[in-house]
Design a protein around this motif. Structure first.
Motif, short mmCIF file in Angstrom:
data_model
loop_
_atom_site.label_atom_id
_atom_site.label_comp_id
_atom_site.label_asym_id
_atom_site.label_seq_id
_atom_site.Cartn_x
_atom_site.Cartn_y
_atom_site.Cartn_z
N ASP A 107 0.82 -1.25 -0.14
CA ASP A 107 0.01 -0.23 -0.29
C ASP A 107 1.06 0.93 -0.08
OD1 ASP A 107 -2.12 -1.90 0.13
OD2 ASP A 107 -2.26 -1.74 2.49
N VAL A 108 1.45 1.24 1.10
CA VAL A 108 2.79 2.22 1.09
C VAL A 108 4.78 2.10 0.59
CG1 VAL A 108 3.42 4.74 2.58
CG2 VAL A 108 1.12 3.82 2.13
N VAL A 109 4.90 2.90 -0.26
CA VAL A 109 6.70 2.04 0.15
C VAL A 109 7.36 3.70 0.97
CG1 VAL A 109 8.47 1.88 -1.05
CG2 VAL A 109 6.62 0.55 -1.45
N ILE A 110 7.69 3.33 1.54
CA ILE A 110 9.00 4.84 1.89
C ILE A 110 10.41 4.37 1.67
CG2 ILE A 110 9.99 5.85 4.34
CD1 ILE A 110 7.76 3.88 5.88
N GLU A 111 10.43 5.94 1.02
CA GLU A 111 12.27 5.35 -0.13
C GLU A 111 12.44 6.47 0.43
OE1 GLU A 111 10.75 3.86 -4.19
OE2 GLU A 111 9.74 5.59 -3.32
N ASN A 112 14.53 5.80 -0.01
CA ASN A 112 15.12 7.42 0.42
C ASN A 112 15.20 7.92 2.13
OD1 ASN A 112 17.16 9.24 -0.14
ND2 ASN A 112 15.62 10.75 -0.78
N ALA A 113 15.04 7.09 2.90
CA ALA A 113 14.44 7.45 4.06
C ALA A 113 15.81 6.67 5.32
CB ALA A 113 13.23 7.13 4.71
N LYS A 114 16.33 7.56 6.19
CA LYS A 114 17.33 7.53 7.50
C LYS A 114 16.29 6.58 8.22
CE LYS A 114 21.36 8.79 10.16
NZ LYS A 114 21.97 9.66 10.66
N ILE A 115 16.09 5.61 8.70
CA ILE A 115 14.87 4.42 8.91
C ILE A 115 15.80 3.55 10.81
CG2 ILE A 115 12.85 2.92 9.81
CD1 ILE A 115 12.36 2.81 6.59
N GLY A 117 15.90 11.55 2.29
CA GLY A 117 16.91 10.95 3.02
C GLY A 117 16.79 11.54 4.30
N ARG A 118 15.10 12.05 4.90
CA ARG A 118 15.30 12.24 6.13
C ARG A 118 15.15 11.41 7.00
NH1 ARG A 118 14.52 18.12 6.93
NH2 ARG A 118 12.93 18.48 4.48
N LEU A 119 15.32 11.43 8.95
CA LEU A 119 15.27 10.53 9.46
C LEU A 119 13.85 10.05 9.64
CD1 LEU A 119 16.98 9.21 12.00
CD2 LEU A 119 15.86 10.69 13.59
N VAL A 120 13.54 8.79 9.95
CA VAL A 120 12.46 7.97 9.92
C VAL A 120 12.07 7.57 11.48
CG1 VAL A 120 10.60 6.76 9.20
CG2 VAL A 120 11.24 8.24 7.31
N VAL A 142 8.19 11.00 10.25
CA VAL A 142 8.92 11.63 9.59
C VAL A 142 9.61 13.23 9.28
CG1 VAL A 142 10.59 12.47 6.68
CG2 VAL A 142 8.60 10.67 6.78
N LEU A 143 10.91 13.31 10.37
CA LEU A 143 11.22 14.33 11.44
C LEU A 143 11.71 15.57 10.22
CD1 LEU A 143 12.80 12.53 14.54
CD2 LEU A 143 10.26 13.87 13.67
N ALA A 200 7.81 17.41 13.39
CA ALA A 200 7.04 15.84 13.06
C ALA A 200 6.66 16.44 11.16
CB ALA A 200 6.22 15.15 14.07
N LEU A 201 7.13 16.41 10.78
CA LEU A 201 7.33 16.58 9.33
C LEU A 201 5.64 16.13 8.86
CD1 LEU A 201 10.37 17.41 7.27
CD2 LEU A 201 9.68 18.54 8.48
N GLN A 202 5.88 14.62 8.20
CA GLN A 202 4.81 13.23 8.39
C GLN A 202 4.57 12.13 9.76
OE1 GLN A 202 5.12 11.55 4.72
NE2 GLN A 202 6.38 13.47 3.68
N VAL A 203 3.00 12.20 10.04
CA VAL A 203 3.13 11.59 10.71
C VAL A 203 2.01 10.31 10.37
CG1 VAL A 203 1.84 11.10 13.28
CG2 VAL A 203 3.31 13.34 12.46
#
Ligand code: ZN
Length: 559
Positions: A14-22, A63-66, A519-520, A536-539
């Motif tokens: 349903d959702v894919v998170i990419e280019n993140a620092k998880i 590239g943000r912290l998740v 996403v911070l 918190a940019l995205q919750v």
């Protein structure tokens, strides 16, 4: 079978998170991507590309912290939400400002309406001075007034409110409370602990619409701060409001720990409670063993410093439930029904007695050997909690880990109380206060929360206090108890999940866990992070993006 499983594993997500620092709290290092299906993580790793289908919603994290959705282990959501629409005095700068705000607020209220709100703190002013009813009698224009101190353990009332409550020179202190009186015996307007109820019970109750709106505002505020699960402390009479909430709320998981006078009756209410699986559920019951440091009612083993001459031995205020049998009876009822016991315990003596009393509940008479170890294992499994656990006797610190009693702490209180704690209890006792690092070293499951609306709900300001030991006056205070960013995050995620029996569902970014993530704006792991500006940019909750997140900013209390 293998083929079928493989086919399932690569079904479009349903959702894919990419280019993140998880930050997953499980892997070495960070993951770059994750996939979510049916509200749960199905993949966490370096490339979720195989999960992208034509319907998949792709989230480029830039590239943000998740991080996992944060868990606030201690908040008062409904009262806090309602409080947001009341008179706010937390940032009143002086006596004159305090009075002026009351005057303005009163002028906008119709005749006879109560002036309620508060969260004032004299420690924040240039010249700390205890307010009295004389400050506000004229400003309130005859309307009754009830303004709680920041910690909710004392309140200022005016002459109109005292009159309604029938409090005068001859009114004795109620059990567990104090009516402050001046040298002439006249009530000053300050009521402490249970004495507050003499007045507050006359304040008209909030309407159903007001409570629903309060909860809505509190949840929106929590979400905006990256919080997706809350251990919420209402009173047992609020439960109908939470049953109504359960029918609509899918934005914030709520675990309830209400206060109640009689837990045998409370267990019946808990069993009949109509929650919503995973969204609003019953966790246990909350008791109070003492007051607070700021109100000098925390129960300490030794007296406070600078006590008045007539009261040299004052060491705080143990609650009557400790001596009249109520706590033991209530605790037995909760344990027999399988509910957690969470106890407000701030002073070192309150915490010491709590550890003893909890062990007593499981101790079948043998104080040593393998039998005692079995008793302790049963105590551990129950995950009872000390709420605040602020000031501890050095010898008690390791008992939290040993007994599995969870210190549920609110690190922002350290930033706040650090300014005056030494003047109340001396430097020596402060060394074992806010003992985050020592508690973790002793094997305790440390959980963090806010205590909203007592202080800001913003978890990043709490983390700042836990990580940097910086207090509100800018000084670094008791830094030997500071913990790492990762540990601090764990206290707001995986450890907090254990504190409410949700560690298999939330608090980590891992396959099978519910897909709550944030996403911070900033990388908390980068050196010199500016905690004030973290937002918190995205919750996301269960793979749904909710609410517009914002940056609540530095110490804008309540909002
Ligand atoms: Zn609280």
């Amino acid at each position: 079978m293998l083929l079928a499983l493989a086919g399932l594993a690569f079904a479009p997500a349903d959702v894919v998170i990419e280019n993140a620092k998880i930050w997953t709290d499980g892997r070495d290092g960070f993951a770059r991507s994750a996939a979510v299906s049916g509200g749960r993580f199905v993949y966490v790793g370096d490339d979720a590309g195989a999960f992208v289908g034509s319907e998949t919603r792709r989230v480029d994290a830039g590239g943000r912290l998740v991080i996992p959705g944060l868990i606030d282990s201690h908040a008062h959501m409904m009262r806090g939400g309602i409080f947001l629409s009341q008179l706010q005095l937390r940032d009143a700068a002086s006596k004159a400002d305090f009075i002026e705000r009351v005057r303005k607020w009163a002028a906008a209220l119709s005749e006879g309406k109560w002036i309620v709100g508060g969260r004032w703190s004299v420690e924040s002013w240039q010249t700390p001075e205890q307010p009295t009813k004389e400050w506000v009698d004229a400003a309130s224009g005859g309307r009754p007034l009830f303004l709680s101190r920041m910690d909710g353990h004392s309140a200022l009332v005016n002459s109109a409110a005292l009159k309604i409550a029938g409090i005068g020179r001859d009114t004795p202190n109620p059990a567990g409370g104090v009516i402050d009186k001046d040298e002439s015996g006249e009530p000053t307007g300050i009521l402490r602990e249970t004495a507050m109820a003499l007045v507050s019970r006359h304040i008209p109750a909030a309407t159903e619409a007001e409570t629903a709106e309060g909860l809505r505002r509190a949840i929106a505020l929590a979400n905006a701060n990256g919080i997706t699960t809350v251990c919420d402390i209402p009173t047992i009479t609020d439960l109908p409001d939470y049953e109504r909430l359960a029918t609509t709320n899918r934005d914030c998981r709520i675990v309830l720990y209400p206060t109640a006078g009689d837990w045998t009756e409370g267990v019946k209410v808990a069993r009949a409670f109509r929650g919503a699986d995973g969204w609003v559920k019953f966790g246990g019951f909350k008791a109070y063993f003492d007051g607070s440091l700021g109100s000098r009612t925390a129960w300490m083993e030794k007296p406070f410093l600078n006590n008045p001459p007539q009261d040299k031995t004052w060491s705080g205020l143990p609650m009557p439930i400790l001596t009249d049998g109520t706590f033991d009876k209530n605790a037995r009822a909760a344990v027999d029904a399988g509910y957690q016991i969470i106890v407000h315990a701030i002073g070192d003596q309150a915490n010491s007695v709590l550890l003893d009393r909890l062990l007593d509940l499981y101790d079948r008479g043998s104080r040593a050997g393998s039998e005692l170890r079995k008793d302790i294992e049963r105590l551990k499994a129950a995950r009872h909690r000390s709420e605040h656990a602020q000031h501890l006797l050095p010898d008690d610190i390791s008992r939290f880990g040993e007994y599995g009693v969870i210190p549920s702490m609110q690190p922002f209180h350290k930033a706040d109380d650090g300014r005056y704690a030494e003047s109340y209890i001396g430097a020596e006792r402060c060394h074992s206060s806010y003992a985050y690092k020592s508690l973790l070293a002793g094997g305790a499951t440390l959980a963090f929360g806010s205590d909203f609306p007592v202080v800001t709900i913003n978890p990043f300001l709490g983390m700042e206090a836990a990580v940097t030991a910086r207090i509100l006056d800018g000084k670094i205070w008791e830094p030997q108890e500071s913990i790492s960013v990762a540990d601090s995050l764990r206290c707001y995620t995986s450890r907090a999940a254990q504190a409410c029996f949700m560690e298999r569902e939330v608090g980590r970014i891992a396959p099978g866990f519910r897909a709550d993530f944030v996403v911070l704006s900033s990388d908390l792991f980068a050196p010199g992070v500016d905690w004030n500006s973290v937002s918190a940019l995205q919750v996301w909750v269960e793979g749904r993006r909710i609410g517009g997140a914002n940056n609540p900013g530095r110490v804008r209390f309540g909002e």
